[in-house]
Design an enzyme around this catalytic site. Structure first.
Site, PDB file in Angstrom:
ATOM      1  N   VAL A  72     -15.312 -22.978  25.397  1.00  0.00           N
ATOM      2  CA  VAL A  72     -15.488 -21.797  24.542  1.00  0.00           C
ATOM      3  C   VAL A  72     -14.316 -20.843  24.725  1.00  0.00           C
ATOM      4  CG1 VAL A  72     -16.902 -19.730  24.199  1.00  0.00           C
ATOM      5  CG2 VAL A  72     -18.005 -21.944  24.580  1.00  0.00           C
ATOM      6  N   CYS A  73     -13.836 -20.287  23.618  1.00  0.00           N
ATOM      7  CA  CYS A  73     -12.836 -19.211  23.678  1.00  0.00           C
ATOM      8  C   CYS A  73     -13.181 -18.190  22.601  1.00  0.00           C
ATOM      9  CB  CYS A  73     -11.416 -19.753  23.501  1.00  0.00           C
ATOM     10  SG  CYS A  73     -11.075 -20.386  21.842  1.00  0.00           S
ATOM     11  N   ALA A  74     -12.300 -17.265  22.361  1.00  0.00           N
ATOM     12  CA  ALA A  74     -12.605 -16.179  21.429  1.00  0.00           C
ATOM     13  C   ALA A  74     -12.665 -16.653  19.979  1.00  0.00           C
ATOM     14  CB  ALA A  74     -11.582 -15.057  21.569  1.00  0.00           C
TER      15      ALA A  74
END
Length: 375
Positions: A72-74
């Site tokens: 997960v990232c932004a």
């Protein structure tokens, strides 16, 4: 090994089903600590993206082999890169499509229950933000309460069940998310209702929602009774639907109570908040099912994914409803508050119609967790 894409809807299904998931979150530590994807059987590892650019060897031993792995990232891009690196090392891995921005915007419709004359009520769970909105349906007509700015899902859902949206309500002027109520009303020619005490600075037309309003949905006896319940805001209004459900807005939650400080008037509104919770709500049937406008923690979700509880149960178990000493109550709701929502002043001004940020700016304004409750 192939890199898979996992959607916010698929992650939501894992939360509802209490499935296991291992999340490698590659955002900065401060962003991760502030707000992350939570599930009852989810585990997390937070390693900032820039620490993995030279390779993922150092974290391989920390990644389980018996769980689904999600990076997960932004916004998505960094997670794809790290997922590719893990895949090259033989790890079966997915990345979150659209990143935390998409997670913040996902809405999951869940049926709450049936109404007396064949109607239904649905809850739209904004799982990543903790927002809850509602659709009351009867005889081909629908009312929406506390809509988010992702208006298409309400329009598509109503169309899918053959209902025309005739009324749109906001229980109060929201400060943590941008309301979609006015836009839905414009698109459907529905009547838009707003508590007038919250609307003294709005720049658009609305129908004043006041205690004693009865609004029929369809040609049945399903009525929405407005119940003036100040405290979170001076205009906060609750609804009793079909003598069965209490839509409590941001006044009462399953595990907490509403905060009175988002207009800078905490000391002024404490008495209103207490009177609503300890007097007005005490006059209601304890059998009413409370449907709040937010949830705080993932444990508040029921087995079917809904967020609800009988009012009588909350009077027995919710600490915020069981503080006999008025000074202790005042201290709780004025001193024991989480940080205020991200960009909440701009959000209030957007909901008043004073400013009109573009879509990307609106997304940025809303990023972060729900912070409408007293801790």
């Amino acid at each position: 090994m192939p890199v898979n894409e996992m959607t916010s809807k698929e992650v939501t299904k894992k939360i509802f089903n209490k499935e296991a998931l291992f999340i490698l979150d590659v955002r900065n530590e401060s962003d991760f600590q502030d707000w992350k994807i939570e599930g009852e059987n989810f585990t997390h590892l937070n390693v900032p993206y820039f620490e993995l650019l030279d390779g993922v060897e150092d974290i391989l031993e920390k990644i389980p082999t018996d769980k689904d792995i999600l990076v997960v990232c932004a916004k998505e891009g960094s997670s794809i890169l790290i997922a590719d690196m893990l895949s090259e090392k033989g790890v079966t891995v997915s990345y979150l499509k659209g990143g935390m921005k998409a997670w913040s915007e996902h809405l999951e419709p869940v049926k709450v229950g049936d109404l007396k004359d064949g109607g239904e009520i649905y809850q739209f769970v904004r799982i990543g933000k903790g927002c809850l909105s509602y659709m009351v349906v009867s005889k081909g007509e629908a009312a929406i309460i506390d809509a988010t700015r992702m208006t298409d899902i309400y329009l598509e859902f109503a169309n899918g069940i053959g209902a025309n949206i005739t009324h749109v309500f906001d229980t109060h002027l929201h400060a943590d998310h941008i309301s979609g109520g006015r836009l839905i009303a414009e698109k459907t020619n529905a009547t838009y209702w707003l508590p007038p005490k919250d609307a003294t600075e709005v720049t658009y037309d609305y129908q004043p929602l006041e205690g004693g309003n009865d609004v029929a949905i369809g040609n049945t006896t399903i009525n929405i009774h407005a119940l003036y319940s100040p405290g979170h805001t001076i205009g906060s209004t609750s609804f009793v639907v079909d003598e069965k459900f209490l839509l409590s807005g941001d006044i009462l939650f399953i595990d907490s109570i509403g905060r009175p400080d988002l207009a800078g008037l905490a000391e002024d509104w404490v008495r209103d908040l207490r009177e609503t919770l300890y007097t007005r709500y005490k006059e209601l049937s304890l059998e009413l099912v409370v449907l709040p406008a937010h949830f705080m923690i993932i444990e508040e979700l029921n087995a079917d994914g809904t967020v609800s509880e009988k009012l009588g149960t909350l009077f027995a178990k919710n600490h915020g409803l069981n503080i006999e000493d008025e000074n202790e109550f005042r201290k709780l709701v004025t001193e024991n508050l989480p940080p205020q929502p991200n960009a909440y002043q701009e959000i209030r001004e957007t909901n008043m119609g004073k400013i009109n940020p573009d879509e990307e700016k609106q997304r940025e304004m809303e990023i972060g967790p729900n912070r409408c409750a007293v801790r």
